[in-house]
Design a protein around this motif. Structure first.
Motif, short mmCIF file in Angstrom:
data_model
loop_
_atom_site.label_atom_id
_atom_site.label_comp_id
_atom_site.label_asym_id
_atom_site.label_seq_id
_atom_site.Cartn_x
_atom_site.Cartn_y
_atom_site.Cartn_z
N UNK A 44 38.67 42.16 43.20
CA UNK A 44 39.72 41.37 42.67
C UNK A 44 40.13 42.01 41.11
N UNK A 45 41.36 41.65 40.91
CA UNK A 45 41.87 42.98 40.12
C UNK A 45 40.66 43.42 39.05
N UNK A 46 39.94 42.91 38.67
CA UNK A 46 38.90 43.57 38.12
C UNK A 46 38.25 44.36 38.07
N UNK A 47 38.28 44.53 39.27
CA UNK A 47 37.44 45.17 40.32
C UNK A 47 35.86 44.43 40.51
N UNK A 48 35.91 43.53 40.35
CA UNK A 48 35.03 42.67 40.75
C UNK A 48 34.70 42.55 42.15
N UNK A 49 33.32 42.53 42.74
CA UNK A 49 33.17 41.89 44.75
C UNK A 49 33.90 41.09 44.75
#
Length: 203
Positions: free
Chosen positions: A152-157
Motif C-alpha cells: 500500500x502507499x504507506x509501505x504496508x504489505x
C-alpha cells in the motif's frame, strides 16, 4: 521491468495467502538459494518490537531489542544451512540514509554475522535499470518461484504476484544475482557508512 517479468500472468495472492504460500515453499528451496531484492526505502514492520521502539524515538531500546534476537537468528540460520541453501539479499540504499534504512541495516548486520549474505547497492548504481519504474521488490525461491511483492502507499504489505514459470523465475533470479555481485558486502559497508551515524530522530 517488462524485460524481466511478463505484463500479465502470475497469480495474485493477498497477504495471508502470500505468507502461507511462502512458508510452504521456503524450506524446500534448492541449492540455487533464496534471493531477495529490496528497493523501497521504508516498510511498515507492524508490531515488531525494535521497530516500535524506533517509531517511539527510543534508539537505544531499539538496538537493545535487536541484540536480544541473536539466539533466534543463530538458530534460524543454522537451520537454513542444514537445509542446504543460503539467503542472499540486495539492499538498495538512497542517500542520505533515512532512519528506517539505518535501523534495518543494524538488523541486517546481526543477520550477516549469522550467515545471511547481504550486498548493499547505492541507488545511483541502479538508475540504468529504472528507466520507467523503480526496481520491483522480489523474493526468489531457488528455481521454483518468484514473488513480486506489493505494498500500500504507506509501505504496508499488500500481498504478492507469484510466478512459477521457469523462464520468469530464472530471469528474476539472474537480475538479483547480478545486482548482488555489483554491490558491496554489508560488513565493510556497515563499518564505513552506518556504524558511526548519530541516532536517528525517528520516522
Amino acid at each position: 521491468m517488462s524485460h524481466l517479468l511478463p505484463a500479465t500472468g502470475g497469480a495474485y495472492l493477498d497477504q495471508d495467502a502470500y505468507i502461507a504460500d511462502f512458508n510452504r515453499r521456503f524450506w524446500r528451496t534448492d541449492a540455487e538459494g533464496f534471493w531477495k531484492l529490496e528497493r523501497m526505502q521504508s516498510y511498515d514492520e507492524g508490531d515488531f518490537p525494535s521497530w516500535l521502539a524506533l517509531r517511539d524515538g527510543d534508539w537505544s531500546e531499539s538496538l537493545r531489542l535487536i541484540e536480544e534476537l541473536r539466539p533466534e537468528y543463530e538458530e534460524y540460520y543454522a537451520k537454513i544451512a542444514a537445509a542446504g541453501f543460503a539467503l542472499h539479499r540486495v539492499r538498495v540504499v538512497e542517500r542520505p540514509i533515512i532512519p528506517y534504512v539505518q535501523w534495518e541495516l543494524n538488523i541486517l548486520s546481526v543477520k550477516y554475522e549469522y550467515g545471511e549474505r547481504v550486498s548493499v547497492l547505492d541507488a545511483m548504481e541502479v538508475a540504468g535499470e529504472e528507466t520507467e519504474d523503480p526496481l520491483p521488490e522480489l523474493c526468489v525461491l531457488g528455481t521454483e518461484a518468484v514473488y513480486v511483492l506489493d505494498y500500500y502507499s504507506r509501505s504496508e504489505p499488500n500481498g504478492a504476484v507469484l510466478h512459477t514459470d521457469p523462464a520468469t523465475v530464472t530471469r528474476a533470479r539472474t537480475l538479483v544475482q547480478r545486482l548482488y555481485a555489483a554491490g558491496e558486502g554489508l560488513g565493510g559497508y556497515f563499518a564505513r557508512e552506518v556504524a558511526g551515524l548519530a541516532a536517528p530522530r525517528g520516522l
